[in-house]
Scaffold this active site. Structure first.
Site, PDB file in Angstrom:
ATOM      1  N   GLY A 145      -8.336   7.577  12.077  1.00 10.12           N
ATOM      2  CA  GLY A 145      -8.463   6.333  12.845  1.00 10.12           C
ATOM      3  C   GLY A 145      -7.103   5.754  13.199  1.00 10.12           C
ATOM      4  N   HIS A 199      18.692 -21.282  23.723  1.00  5.46           N
ATOM      5  CA  HIS A 199      19.526 -20.095  23.939  1.00  5.46           C
ATOM      6  C   HIS A 199      20.465 -19.919  22.747  1.00  5.46           C
ATOM      7  N   VAL A 243      -5.860  -0.514  14.112  1.00  5.32           N
ATOM      8  CA  VAL A 243      -4.844  -1.435  13.592  1.00  5.32           C
ATOM      9  C   VAL A 243      -4.414  -1.045  12.176  1.00  5.32           C
ATOM     10  N   ILE A 244      -5.389  -0.748  11.307  1.00  8.98           N
ATOM     11  CA  ILE A 244      -5.023  -0.414   9.924  1.00  8.98           C
ATOM     12  C   ILE A 244      -4.258   0.909   9.900  1.00  8.98           C
ATOM     13  N   GLY A 279     -12.747   1.347  11.181  1.00  9.78           N
ATOM     14  CA  GLY A 279     -13.486   0.130  11.501  1.00  9.78           C
ATOM     15  C   GLY A 279     -14.190  -0.429  10.268  1.00  9.78           C
ATOM     16  N   GLY A 306     -24.373 -14.826  -3.554  1.00 11.48           N
ATOM     17  CA  GLY A 306     -25.296 -15.779  -2.940  1.00 11.48           C
ATOM     18  C   GLY A 306     -26.343 -15.069  -2.095  1.00 11.48           C
ATOM     19  N   LYS A 356       0.937  -7.174   5.052  1.00 11.64           N
ATOM     20  CA  LYS A 356       2.189  -7.688   5.632  1.00 11.64           C
ATOM     21  C   LYS A 356       3.321  -7.680   4.596  1.00 11.64           C
ATOM     22  N   SER A 380      -9.623   4.768   8.025  1.00  9.79           N
ATOM     23  CA  SER A 380      -9.604   3.427   8.630  1.00  9.79           C
ATOM     24  C   SER A 380     -10.275   3.526   9.994  1.00  9.79           C
ATOM     25  N   ALA A 439      -8.814 -12.860  10.971  1.00 12.65           N
ATOM     26  CA  ALA A 439      -8.873 -13.992  10.051  1.00 12.65           C
ATOM     27  C   ALA A 439      -8.835 -15.326  10.803  1.00 12.65           C
TER      28      ALA A 439
HETATM   29  P1  FAD Z   1     -13.872 -11.737   4.337  1.00 15.58           P
HETATM   30  O1  FAD Z   1     -12.432 -12.009   4.295  1.00 15.58           O
HETATM   31  O2  FAD Z   1     -14.340 -10.336   4.235  1.00 15.58           O
HETATM   32  O3  FAD Z   1     -14.504 -12.590   3.166  1.00 15.58           O
HETATM   33  C1  FAD Z   1     -15.849 -12.542   2.853  1.00 15.58           C
HETATM   34  C2  FAD Z   1     -16.003 -12.940   1.413  1.00 15.58           C
HETATM   35  O4  FAD Z   1     -17.386 -13.101   1.126  1.00 15.58           O
HETATM   36  C3  FAD Z   1     -15.471 -11.900   0.434  1.00 15.58           C
HETATM   37  O5  FAD Z   1     -14.623 -12.518  -0.486  1.00 15.58           O
HETATM   38  C4  FAD Z   1     -16.731 -11.356  -0.236  1.00 15.58           C
HETATM   39  O6  FAD Z   1     -16.520 -11.011  -1.597  1.00 15.58           O
HETATM   40  C5  FAD Z   1     -17.664 -12.550  -0.134  1.00 15.58           C
HETATM   41  N1  FAD Z   1     -19.089 -12.219  -0.155  1.00 15.58           N
HETATM   42  C6  FAD Z   1     -19.729 -11.241   0.546  1.00 15.58           C
HETATM   43  N2  FAD Z   1     -21.047 -11.297   0.299  1.00 15.58           N
HETATM   44  C7  FAD Z   1     -21.239 -12.319  -0.565  1.00 15.58           C
HETATM   45  C8  FAD Z   1     -22.388 -12.881  -1.184  1.00 15.58           C
HETATM   46  N3  FAD Z   1     -23.604 -12.409  -0.923  1.00 15.58           N
HETATM   47  N4  FAD Z   1     -22.219 -13.913  -2.028  1.00 15.58           N
HETATM   48  C9  FAD Z   1     -20.975 -14.410  -2.287  1.00 15.58           C
HETATM   49  N5  FAD Z   1     -19.865 -13.941  -1.715  1.00 15.58           N
HETATM   50  C10 FAD Z   1     -19.996 -12.913  -0.866  1.00 15.58           C
HETATM   51  N6  FAD Z   1      -6.870 -10.150  10.367  1.00 15.58           N
HETATM   52  C11 FAD Z   1      -5.904 -10.871  10.981  1.00 15.58           C
HETATM   53  O7  FAD Z   1      -6.224 -11.838  11.661  1.00 15.58           O
HETATM   54  N7  FAD Z   1      -4.588 -10.549  10.844  1.00 15.58           N
HETATM   55  C12 FAD Z   1      -4.183  -9.498  10.104  1.00 15.58           C
HETATM   56  O8  FAD Z   1      -2.980  -9.239   9.997  1.00 15.58           O
HETATM   57  C13 FAD Z   1      -5.161  -8.717   9.455  1.00 15.58           C
HETATM   58  N8  FAD Z   1      -4.803  -7.671   8.684  1.00 15.58           N
HETATM   59  C14 FAD Z   1      -5.767  -6.956   8.039  1.00 15.58           C
HETATM   60  C15 FAD Z   1      -5.365  -5.870   7.271  1.00 15.58           C
HETATM   61  C16 FAD Z   1      -6.309  -5.100   6.613  1.00 15.58           C
HETATM   62  C17 FAD Z   1      -5.852  -3.921   5.780  1.00 15.58           C
HETATM   63  C18 FAD Z   1      -7.691  -5.458   6.714  1.00 15.58           C
HETATM   64  C19 FAD Z   1      -8.727  -4.663   5.968  1.00 15.58           C
HETATM   65  C20 FAD Z   1      -8.089  -6.538   7.468  1.00 15.58           C
HETATM   66  C21 FAD Z   1      -7.133  -7.296   8.146  1.00 15.58           C
HETATM   67  N9  FAD Z   1      -7.488  -8.373   8.949  1.00 15.58           N
HETATM   68  C22 FAD Z   1      -6.528  -9.087   9.602  1.00 15.58           C
HETATM   69  C23 FAD Z   1      -8.888  -8.777   9.125  1.00 15.58           C
HETATM   70  C24 FAD Z   1      -9.216  -9.976   8.207  1.00 15.58           C
HETATM   71  O9  FAD Z   1      -8.942  -9.631   6.868  1.00 15.58           O
HETATM   72  C25 FAD Z   1     -10.661 -10.377   8.379  1.00 15.58           C
HETATM   73  O10 FAD Z   1     -10.934 -10.612   9.741  1.00 15.58           O
HETATM   74  C26 FAD Z   1     -10.972 -11.644   7.604  1.00 15.58           C
HETATM   75  O11 FAD Z   1     -10.706 -11.476   6.231  1.00 15.58           O
HETATM   76  C27 FAD Z   1     -12.432 -12.026   7.805  1.00 15.58           C
HETATM   77  O12 FAD Z   1     -12.704 -13.209   7.115  1.00 15.58           O
HETATM   78  P2  FAD Z   1     -14.182 -13.526   6.612  1.00 15.58           P
HETATM   79  O13 FAD Z   1     -14.079 -14.801   5.849  1.00 15.58           O
HETATM   80  O14 FAD Z   1     -15.133 -13.444   7.722  1.00 15.58           O
HETATM   81  O15 FAD Z   1     -14.562 -12.322   5.634  1.00 15.58           O
HETATM   82  P1  NAI Z   2     -10.087  -0.384  14.306  1.00 15.49           P
HETATM   83  O1  NAI Z   2     -11.359  -0.676  14.978  1.00 15.49           O
HETATM   84  O2  NAI Z   2      -8.879  -1.138  14.663  1.00 15.49           O
HETATM   85  O3  NAI Z   2      -9.720   1.149  14.496  1.00 15.49           O
HETATM   86  C1  NAI Z   2     -10.567   2.184  14.088  1.00 15.49           C
HETATM   87  C2  NAI Z   2     -10.169   3.439  14.812  1.00 15.49           C
HETATM   88  O4  NAI Z   2     -10.846   4.530  14.228  1.00 15.49           O
HETATM   89  C3  NAI Z   2     -10.550   3.410  16.287  1.00 15.49           C
HETATM   90  O5  NAI Z   2      -9.457   3.772  17.073  1.00 15.49           O
HETATM   91  C4  NAI Z   2     -11.695   4.410  16.377  1.00 15.49           C
HETATM   92  O6  NAI Z   2     -11.777   5.053  17.622  1.00 15.49           O
HETATM   93  C5  NAI Z   2     -11.319   5.372  15.275  1.00 15.49           C
HETATM   94  N1  NAI Z   2     -12.451   6.144  14.751  1.00 15.49           N
HETATM   95  C6  NAI Z   2     -13.713   5.717  14.533  1.00 15.49           C
HETATM   96  N2  NAI Z   2     -14.460   6.733  14.037  1.00 15.49           N
HETATM   97  C7  NAI Z   2     -13.640   7.804  13.923  1.00 15.49           C
HETATM   98  C8  NAI Z   2     -13.830   9.133  13.473  1.00 15.49           C
HETATM   99  N3  NAI Z   2     -15.017   9.575  13.026  1.00 15.49           N
HETATM  100  N4  NAI Z   2     -12.778   9.982  13.512  1.00 15.49           N
HETATM  101  C9  NAI Z   2     -11.558   9.560  13.962  1.00 15.49           C
HETATM  102  N5  NAI Z   2     -11.338   8.303  14.407  1.00 15.49           N
HETATM  103  C10 NAI Z   2     -12.364   7.431  14.378  1.00 15.49           C
HETATM  104  O7  NAI Z   2     -10.421  -0.510  12.736  1.00 15.49           O
HETATM  105  P2  NAI Z   2      -9.498  -0.508  11.459  1.00 15.49           P
HETATM  106  O8  NAI Z   2      -8.141  -0.019  11.756  1.00 15.49           O
HETATM  107  O9  NAI Z   2     -10.302   0.154  10.407  1.00 15.49           O
HETATM  108  O10 NAI Z   2      -9.394  -2.045  11.132  1.00 15.49           O
HETATM  109  C11 NAI Z   2     -10.583  -2.813  10.926  1.00 15.49           C
HETATM  110  C12 NAI Z   2     -10.446  -4.185  11.483  1.00 15.49           C
HETATM  111  O11 NAI Z   2      -9.601  -4.963  10.672  1.00 15.49           O
HETATM  112  C13 NAI Z   2      -9.811  -4.221  12.864  1.00 15.49           C
HETATM  113  O12 NAI Z   2     -10.785  -4.062  13.861  1.00 15.49           O
HETATM  114  C14 NAI Z   2      -9.212  -5.567  12.927  1.00 15.49           C
HETATM  115  O13 NAI Z   2     -10.162  -6.454  13.406  1.00 15.49           O
HETATM  116  C15 NAI Z   2      -8.896  -5.882  11.468  1.00 15.49           C
HETATM  117  N6  NAI Z   2      -7.453  -5.736  11.247  1.00 15.49           N
HETATM  118  C16 NAI Z   2      -6.613  -6.566  11.916  1.00 15.49           C
HETATM  119  C17 NAI Z   2      -5.264  -6.455  11.752  1.00 15.49           C
HETATM  120  C18 NAI Z   2      -4.382  -7.354  12.532  1.00 15.49           C
HETATM  121  O14 NAI Z   2      -4.874  -8.306  13.114  1.00 15.49           O
HETATM  122  N7  NAI Z   2      -3.092  -7.110  12.575  1.00 15.49           N
HETATM  123  C19 NAI Z   2      -4.667  -5.474  10.855  1.00 15.49           C
HETATM  124  C20 NAI Z   2      -5.647  -4.615  10.241  1.00 15.49           C
HETATM  125  C21 NAI Z   2      -6.983  -4.779  10.424  1.00 15.49           C
END
Ligand code: FAD
Ligand code: NAI
Length: 480
Positions: A195, A459, A198-199, A286, A125, A61, A284, A335
């Site tokens: 892909g 408004h 979202v990413i 998934g 862990g 962001k 990206s 998140a």
């Molecule tokens: P994580 O955030 O992955 O945290 C897990 C933690 O556990 C990590 O720090 C890892 O190091 C630790 N861990 C793993 N295994 C172990 C172990 N065995 N021992 C100790 N520690 C361990 N979601 C949104 O809602 N809004 C967004 O705008 C958004 N944007 C995103 C953009 C990107 C580029 C990406 C990649 C993801 C985005 N997401 C977004 C998704 C969001 O980041 C995740 O859904 C969220 O971080 C998940 O939280 P979590 O705590 O389950 O896991």
């Molecule tokens: P995604 O699931 O949103 O999108 C992955 C895309 O890749 C899909 O459209 C899928 O059909 C495509 N794909 C899969 N295999 C493929 C292949 N072999 N060739 C071409 N296309 C292929 O996953 P993404 O973007 O990696 O993000 C991961 C997760 O992170 C999301 O599911 C979302 O939960 C979280 N996220 C949330 C955000 C938000 O809330 N704004 C922002 C970024 C990530």
């Protein structure tokens, strides 16, 4: 010497884990959180906040905002009579700003742990066993040292990692997942993205605005399958025609070859075979849940067919007093979903009525315009045979949107034809991420469209479009 003992040990310090730990501590439990990842900490110290704070929501962001400003300076200032010739982007400064925000927030969580008396255990862990109704969690530090702690309850919040594809070696320099894609040192002339999820859309937008020629290759024949069809239709038009993102659907990747001057991606689409040459590639496609190295087998923790920890509606696993939350379990990888589950589990452990309403989790895509929704899409309601009424109002009819020069998109409200209860709200437009909160509150309180229609909205604000959409459900919009 006896092991240290805690009421609650959380494995993983991302949004699911750190929130579960803080809430458990607030409820009076002795609580520890295990985290091993330093992410990019310059001193190599463990960082809290997980994917979200370090390499996900927050850094993406920050970059989206920087690139938005650059884009506005180049393209939107002119309509206000402001000339801004020779606008330049210093990528290094943009990345440092993003890194500073991340550092500020991750160290903020360490402060919250101190305030709430949560013990941070630095290391990986894993389950070591169970004795006398207590779980043994082994914490293995980076230097190989380890200790075992005892826990009455364990909350697994190990999150997820980017899914990589066979034959596409991610080096996070030229071929990147989210980690490398958030740290480019320059604007690639040609950027490929595999892909169109979202990413792909968010980070594709960042680098497109900064000047990259962006091509996205998507396997599925449909664009943004989970969103309402009205949104995907409009989004497709805006992203491809207005913003110039090249999105190819129905693609099958055959080979990815890294050469001296970038990457060549060979793919099939329709009847043709194509090669895309780019300077950098983002993969990206998934994310996969993190369960490796957790010692699940040591204790018989059940993993489902998709590699996620198997849980019931209350995030309980098959093991007594072992819970799991966030990306490592079923449900959307978001998140705020993980955080809600963290709170729910801590409260259930305390004997309270912890609860997550999975039907009102909002989804947001931070493109420009933003896309946000909650509840059902029109297609889902049709498939379920539920009769509904729709009110849809464009931002073009709103004074504030015109004043801001942000008139693309609409609010679409769907209500039950019989009861008028709001079943889904879909927003495409500026500030959709904030506007959707009203719809979430309404749905959480079981509102009908008439309730929103009778609420006084300030408004001039963009929220008036939500008001008008509610009026439009009953065919009595006042400004459209
Ligand atoms: P994580 O955030 O992955 O945290 C897990 C933690 O556990 C990590 O720090 C890892 O190091 C630790 N861990 C793993 N295994 C172990 C172990 N065995 N021992 C100790 N520690 C361990 N979601 C949104 O809602 N809004 C967004 O705008 C958004 N944007 C995103 C953009 C990107 C580029 C990406 C990649 C993801 C985005 N997401 C977004 C998704 C969001 O980041 C995740 O859904 C969220 O971080 C998940 O939280 P979590 O705590 O389950 O896991
Ligand atoms: P995604 O699931 O949103 O999108 C992955 C895309 O890749 C899909 O459209 C899928 O059909 C495509 N794909 C899969 N295999 C493929 C292949 N072999 N060739 C071409 N296309 C292929 O996953 P993404 O973007 O990696 O993000 C991961 C997760 O992170 C999301 O599911 C979302 O939960 C979280 N996220 C949330 C955000 C938000 O809330 N704004 C922002 C970024 C990530």
């Amino acid at each position: 010497m006896a092991n240290k003992q805690f009421d609650v040990v959380v494995i993983g310090g991302g949004p699911g884990g750190y929130i579960a730990a803080i809430r458990a501590a607030q409820l009076g439990f002795s609580t520890a959180c295990v985290e091993f990842e330093a992410f990019a900490d310059p001193k190599g110290e463990v960082r809290l906040g997980g994917t979200c704070l370090n390499v996900g929501c927050i850094p993406s962001k920050a970059l989206l905002r920087s690139s938005e400003l650059y884009d506005e300076a180049n393209h939107a200032f002119v309509m206000h009579g402001i000339s801004a010739d020779g606008v330049k982007m210093d990528v290094g400064t943009m990345i440092r700003r993003k890194d500073n925000i991340v550092t500020q927030l991750t160290s903020g969580i360490k402060g919250l742990f101190k305030k709430n008396k949560v013990t941070l255990l630095a290391g990986r862990g894993s389950f070591a066993g169970r004795e006398n109704e207590l779980w043994q969690v082994q914490v293995t530090a980076k230097d190989g040292g380890s200790e075992v702690v005892d826990a009455k309850h364990v909350i697994v919040a190990t999150g997820s990692s980017p899914r990589h594809l066979d034959g596409i070696p991610v080096d996070n320099a030229v071929i990147c997942d989210n980690v490398g894609a958030l740290a480019f040192d320059s604007v690639p002339k040609r950027l490929g993205v595999i892909g169109a999820g979202v990413i792909g859309l968010e980070l594709g937008s960042v680098w497109k605005r900064l000047g990259s020629d962006v091509t996205i290759l998507e396997a599925l024949p449909d664009f943004l399958g989970g969103a309402d069809a009205a949104v995907t239709k409009e989004a497709w038009k805006v992203f491809t025609q207005k913003q110039g993102l090249k999105i190819n659907l129905g693609v099958k990747i055959n080979a990815v070859k890294k050469g001296k001057h970038g990457v060549a991606i060979e793919y099939d689409m329709g009847d043709g075979a194509f090669t895309l040459e780019v300077d950098r590639l983002i993969v990206s496609v998934g994310r996969v849940p993190n369960t490796a190295g957790l010692g699940a087998d040591n204790v018989g923790l059940k993993i489902d067919e998709r590699g996620r920890i198997d849980v019931n509606d209350h995030c309980q696993t098959n093991l007594d007093n072992v819970w799991a939350v966030g990306d490592v379990i079923r449900g959307p990888m978001l998140a705020h979903k993980g955080m809600e589950e963290g709170v729910m589990v801590a409260e259930l452990i305390a004997g309270q009525a912890g609860h997550v309403n999975y039907d009102t989790i909002p989804y947001v895509i931070y493109t420009h315009p933003e896309i946000a929704w909650v509840g059902k899409t029109e297609q889902q309601l049709k498939n379920q045979g539920i009769e509904y009424r729709v009110g849809q109002i464009p931002f073009l009819a709103n004074g504030r949107a015109l004043g801001q020069g942000d008139t693309i998109g609409f609010v679409k409200m769907i209500a039950c034809a019989k009861t008028d209860r709001v079943l889904g709200v879909h927003v495409m437009g500026a500030n959709a991420s904030e506007l959707i909160a009203e719809a979430v509150v309404a749905m959480e309180f079981g509102a009908v469209a008439e309730d929103i229609a009778r609420i006084c909205h300030a408004h001039p604000t963009l929220s008036e479009v939500m008001h008008e959409a509610a009026l439009a459900v009953d065919k009595r919009a006042l400004h459209f």
